[in-house]
Enzyme design. Structure first.
Site, PDB file in Angstrom:
ATOM      1  N   GLU A  22       0.840  -1.209   0.000  1.00  0.00           N
ATOM      2  CA  GLU A  22       0.000   0.000   0.000  1.00  0.00           C
ATOM      3  C   GLU A  22       0.870   1.252   0.000  1.00  0.00           C
ATOM      4  O   GLU A  22       0.596   2.235  -0.690  1.00  0.00           O
ATOM      5  CB  GLU A  22      -0.928  -0.023   1.217  1.00  0.00           C
ATOM      6  CG  GLU A  22      -1.846   1.184   1.325  1.00  0.00           C
ATOM      7  CD  GLU A  22      -1.380   2.168   2.371  1.00  0.00           C
ATOM      8  OE1 GLU A  22      -1.582   3.382   2.180  1.00  0.00           O
ATOM      9  OE2 GLU A  22      -0.811   1.719   3.382  1.00  0.00           O
TER      10      GLU A  22
ATOM     11  N   GLU B  40      -4.731   0.619  -3.257  1.00  0.00           N
ATOM     12  CA  GLU B  40      -3.359   1.085  -3.466  1.00  0.00           C
ATOM     13  C   GLU B  40      -2.364  -0.079  -3.408  1.00  0.00           C
ATOM     14  O   GLU B  40      -1.382  -0.093  -4.157  1.00  0.00           O
ATOM     15  CB  GLU B  40      -3.003   2.137  -2.416  1.00  0.00           C
ATOM     16  CG  GLU B  40      -3.749   3.454  -2.616  1.00  0.00           C
ATOM     17  CD  GLU B  40      -3.440   4.475  -1.549  1.00  0.00           C
ATOM     18  OE1 GLU B  40      -3.663   5.669  -1.802  1.00  0.00           O
ATOM     19  OE2 GLU B  40      -2.985   4.091  -0.443  1.00  0.00           O
TER      20      GLU B  40
ATOM     21  N   ASP C 293       0.568   3.788  -3.172  1.00  0.00           N
ATOM     22  CA  ASP C 293       0.163   5.179  -2.964  1.00  0.00           C
ATOM     23  C   ASP C 293       1.021   6.117  -3.812  1.00  0.00           C
ATOM     24  O   ASP C 293       0.521   7.051  -4.444  1.00  0.00           O
ATOM     25  CB  ASP C 293       0.306   5.519  -1.475  1.00  0.00           C
ATOM     26  CG  ASP C 293       0.022   6.977  -1.177  1.00  0.00           C
ATOM     27  OD1 ASP C 293      -1.087   7.448  -1.481  1.00  0.00           O
ATOM     28  OD2 ASP C 293       0.925   7.660  -0.632  1.00  0.00           O
TER      29      ASP C 293
ATOM     30  N   ASP D 227      -6.888   1.411   1.068  1.00  0.00           N
ATOM     31  CA  ASP D 227      -5.547   0.851   1.262  1.00  0.00           C
ATOM     32  C   ASP D 227      -5.308  -0.352   0.345  1.00  0.00           C
ATOM     33  O   ASP D 227      -4.238  -0.496  -0.254  1.00  0.00           O
ATOM     34  CB  ASP D 227      -5.355   0.427   2.714  1.00  0.00           C
ATOM     35  CG  ASP D 227      -5.157   1.608   3.651  1.00  0.00           C
ATOM     36  OD1 ASP D 227      -4.997   2.735   3.150  1.00  0.00           O
ATOM     37  OD2 ASP D 227      -5.161   1.400   4.879  1.00  0.00           O
TER      38      ASP D 227
END
Length: 221
Positions: free
Chosen positions: A42, A117, A46, A114
């Site tokens: 994650e 990502e 991101d 989350d």
């Protein structure tokens, strides 16, 4: 990894070579102590999402840096990631403990954002940036074509309203702070002399200022 999940990824042209990697991206911390969870992927995803969207907006828009930043922030937000996750059918493929699922974890913006990502992180590790960018452009198309981040921020809207109506600039004041440091609540009052005031409470000073400006505009704008 379940056959259903492999088939679900296949509709996006993804054929996992390292199934453990993709399984990790889909695994919440509640699933089991022996299973690595999505957090590291994650973290990576991101950043991949940010550069993919920034590149896309740069190619599409002639707006100012501030305008592009506003759109970027909206398009990579937790709420937007969760919305994309729901639209593509991600919730049923998230691996989590029974209690977490019973508590609504599979529909949590935080968890879905989350995991979305984390999947982008897994895609980057296994398929590289170009393929991941194309995937982002496919599943984020609705958001980018829409109005996410286009509307003026409430504080900017209030400032422009005050200037346009020859009023003094708005004044923000923290009138109350309560709760422990890790869970504080801020109450902010915004006022424009000879017009009025409005106040709001939120978990951060910035959020309270934004909410107060929104209330002010709804009342006086």
């Amino acid at each position: 990894m379940k056959t259903e999940t492999v088939q679900w990824l296949a509709q996006f042209g993804i054929e996992p070579a390292d199934r453990d990697l993709w399984k990790q991206a889909l695994t919440h911390g509640s699933y089991g102590t022996d299973e690595p969870d999505y957090e590291r992927l994650e973290f990576l995803g991101d950043r991949v999402l940010g550069i993919a969207i920034a590149d896309w907006l740069y190619q599409r828009n002639t707006g100012s840096e501030g305008t592009l930043s506003q759109r970027l922030n909206a398009l990579v937000s937790r709420a937007t990631c969760a919305r994309v996750a729901r639209r593509i059918g991600l919730p049923e493929h998230v691996r989590m403990g029974k209690q977490a699922r019973d508590d609504g974890g599979a529909d949590s913006d935080n968890i879905l954002g989350d995991v979305m990502e984390a999947l982008l992180g897994a895609s980057f590790v296994e398929r590289g940036f170009e393929a991941t960018r194309e995937w982002v452009r496919t599943i984020w198309a609705v958001e980018v074509e829409g109005k996410a981040g286009i509307a003026k921020h409430p504080k900017s809207a209030l400032q422009e309203w005050a200037a346009g109506n020859r009023r003094r600039m708005p004044d923000y004041e923290v009138v109350d702070k309560s709760g422990p440091d890790h869970s504080s609540r801020f109450t902010v009052r915004v006022s424009v002399p000879n017009v009025g005031a409005a106040q709001a409470t939120a978990s951060s000073k910035q959020e309270a200022e934004t909410a107060a400006a929104k209330k002010f505009m709804e009342r006086y704008g």
